[in-house]
Design a protein around this motif. Structure first.
Motif, short mmCIF file in Angstrom:
data_model
loop_
_atom_site.label_atom_id
_atom_site.label_comp_id
_atom_site.label_asym_id
_atom_site.label_seq_id
_atom_site.Cartn_x
_atom_site.Cartn_y
_atom_site.Cartn_z
N ARG A 1 0.80 -1.23 0.00
CA ARG A 1 0.00 0.00 0.00
C ARG A 1 0.83 1.28 0.00
NH1 ARG A 1 -5.67 -0.84 3.20
NH2 ARG A 1 -6.19 -2.87 2.33
N PRO A 2 1.89 1.40 0.81
CA PRO A 2 2.68 2.64 0.77
C PRO A 2 3.30 2.91 -0.61
CG PRO A 2 3.18 1.42 2.76
CD PRO A 2 2.35 0.51 1.90
N ARG A 3 3.80 1.87 -1.26
CA ARG A 3 4.38 2.05 -2.60
C ARG A 3 3.31 2.46 -3.60
NH1 ARG A 3 4.20 -0.71 -6.92
NH2 ARG A 3 3.50 -2.63 -5.95
N LEU A 4 2.14 1.82 -3.50
CA LEU A 4 1.04 2.17 -4.41
C LEU A 4 0.63 3.62 -4.20
CD1 LEU A 4 -0.99 1.34 -6.58
CD2 LEU A 4 -2.49 0.49 -4.75
N TRP A 5 0.56 4.07 -2.95
CA TRP A 5 0.18 5.46 -2.69
C TRP A 5 1.20 6.41 -3.32
CZ3 TRP A 5 -3.24 8.84 -2.39
CH2 TRP A 5 -2.95 10.12 -1.98
N SER A 6 2.48 6.10 -3.22
CA SER A 6 3.48 7.00 -3.80
C SER A 6 3.33 7.09 -5.32
CB SER A 6 4.90 6.58 -3.40
OG SER A 6 5.25 5.36 -4.00
N GLU A 7 2.90 6.02 -5.95
CA GLU A 7 2.68 6.05 -7.40
C GLU A 7 1.40 6.81 -7.75
OE1 GLU A 7 2.93 2.29 -9.43
OE2 GLU A 7 4.44 1.58 -8.02
N ILE A 8 0.33 6.53 -7.02
CA ILE A 8 -0.96 7.17 -7.30
C ILE A 8 -0.90 8.67 -7.07
CG2 ILE A 8 -3.35 7.39 -6.53
CD1 ILE A 8 -3.25 4.45 -5.77
N SER A 9 -0.33 9.08 -5.95
CA SER A 9 -0.40 10.49 -5.53
C SER A 9 0.20 11.44 -6.56
CB SER A 9 0.27 10.67 -4.18
OG SER A 9 1.65 10.34 -4.25
N GLY A 10 1.19 11.03 -7.29
CA GLY A 10 1.80 11.90 -8.28
C GLY A 10 1.26 11.75 -9.69
N HIS A 11 0.38 10.77 -9.89
CA HIS A 11 -0.09 10.48 -11.25
C HIS A 11 -1.60 10.19 -11.27
CE1 HIS A 11 4.07 10.21 -12.56
NE2 HIS A 11 4.29 9.50 -11.48
N TYR A 12 -2.35 10.94 -10.49
CA TYR A 12 -3.79 10.68 -10.40
C TYR A 12 -4.55 11.51 -11.42
CZ TYR A 12 -8.25 9.43 -8.31
OH TYR A 12 -9.50 8.92 -8.10
N LEU A 13 -5.39 10.85 -12.20
CA LEU A 13 -6.14 11.49 -13.27
C LEU A 13 -7.47 12.06 -12.79
CD1 LEU A 13 -6.38 12.07 -16.32
CD2 LEU A 13 -7.28 9.76 -16.61
N GLY A 14 -7.99 11.53 -11.69
CA GLY A 14 -9.30 11.94 -11.21
C GLY A 14 -9.26 13.24 -10.42
N PRO A 15 -10.39 13.59 -9.79
CA PRO A 15 -10.50 14.82 -8.99
C PRO A 15 -9.44 14.88 -7.89
CG PRO A 15 -12.65 13.77 -9.22
CD PRO A 15 -11.64 12.82 -9.78
N GLY A 16 -8.83 16.03 -7.75
CA GLY A 16 -7.80 16.22 -6.74
C GLY A 16 -6.41 15.86 -7.21
N GLY A 17 -6.32 15.26 -8.39
CA GLY A 17 -5.01 14.90 -8.95
C GLY A 17 -4.33 16.12 -9.53
N GLY A 18 -3.03 16.06 -9.63
CA GLY A 18 -2.29 17.21 -10.10
C GLY A 18 -1.98 17.21 -11.58
N THR A 19 -2.48 16.23 -12.30
CA THR A 19 -2.13 16.15 -13.71
C THR A 19 -3.31 15.68 -14.56
OG1 THR A 19 -0.65 15.11 -15.32
CG2 THR A 19 -1.18 13.82 -13.38
N ALA A 20 -3.42 16.21 -15.74
CA ALA A 20 -4.47 15.78 -16.67
C ALA A 20 -4.03 14.57 -17.48
CB ALA A 20 -4.83 16.93 -17.61
N THR A 21 -2.78 14.17 -17.32
CA THR A 21 -2.25 13.03 -18.06
C THR A 21 -1.87 11.89 -17.12
OG1 THR A 21 -0.03 13.95 -18.02
CG2 THR A 21 -1.40 14.46 -19.94
N GLY A 22 -2.51 11.82 -15.96
CA GLY A 22 -2.21 10.77 -15.00
C GLY A 22 -2.56 9.40 -15.53
N ARG A 23 -2.10 8.41 -14.82
CA ARG A 23 -2.38 7.04 -15.27
C ARG A 23 -3.18 6.22 -14.27
NH1 ARG A 23 3.41 4.84 -13.62
NH2 ARG A 23 2.50 2.88 -12.94
N PHE A 24 -3.71 6.89 -13.23
CA PHE A 24 -4.51 6.18 -12.24
C PHE A 24 -5.87 6.85 -12.04
CE2 PHE A 24 -0.13 5.27 -10.97
CZ PHE A 24 -0.17 3.89 -10.85
N LEU A 25 -6.90 6.03 -11.88
CA LEU A 25 -8.24 6.46 -11.47
C LEU A 25 -8.65 5.53 -10.35
CD1 LEU A 25 -10.33 7.05 -14.71
CD2 LEU A 25 -9.73 8.73 -12.98
N ALA A 26 -9.49 6.01 -9.44
CA ALA A 26 -9.94 5.16 -8.34
C ALA A 26 -11.45 5.22 -8.20
CB ALA A 26 -9.26 5.58 -7.04
N HIS A 27 -12.01 4.10 -7.79
CA HIS A 27 -13.45 3.96 -7.60
C HIS A 27 -13.70 3.28 -6.27
CE1 HIS A 27 -13.32 4.73 -11.87
NE2 HIS A 27 -12.65 3.61 -12.05
#
Length: 109
Positions: free
Chosen positions: A66-92
């Motif tokens: 989980r900690p490694r996954l969070w470090s990947e998601i947090s910088g590359h999140y495509l959904g609301p609150g993410g910092g990039t429009a070209t992220g590679r993660f979405l969560a449901h």
């Protein structure tokens, strides 16, 4: 765990996922905010699933991952609150009943 023919974000409602224990999870909210994803990821009672291969191939994420996954998601999140429009993660968020929550993270190439 069953595969999806396309990622959960594109499936029509109702979206259900049956896990290896035979529990049926129902999609409750799509494209959750990054803060909600973080909360669920750090909640030891929540199940965390990573949808690999474009979000279609789900696998259980071990607590140690989980900690490694969070470090990947947090910088590359495509959904609301993410910092990039070209992220590679979405969560449901999925639910099996009112007290059982699942975080489903789609990983896109």
């Amino acid at each position: 765990m069953q595969d999806f023919h396309t990622n959960p974000d594109r499936l029509k409602q109702p979206v259900e996922l049956q896990d290896d224990a035979g529990i049926t999870w129902r999609l409750r909210r799509r494209r959750i905010d990054l803060r909600v994803a973080r909360r669920l990821l750090h909640d030891s009672t929540a199940v965390v699933i990573l949808g690999e291969r474009g979000g279609t191939h789900p696998r259980l994420v071990a607590d140690a991952e989980r900690p490694r996954l969070w470090s990947e998601i947090s910088g590359h999140y495509l959904g609301p609150g993410g910092g990039t429009a070209t992220g590679r993660f979405l969560a449901h968020e999925f639910r099996a009943d009112p007290d059982r929550r699942m975080l489903y993270v789609e990983e896109h190439c």
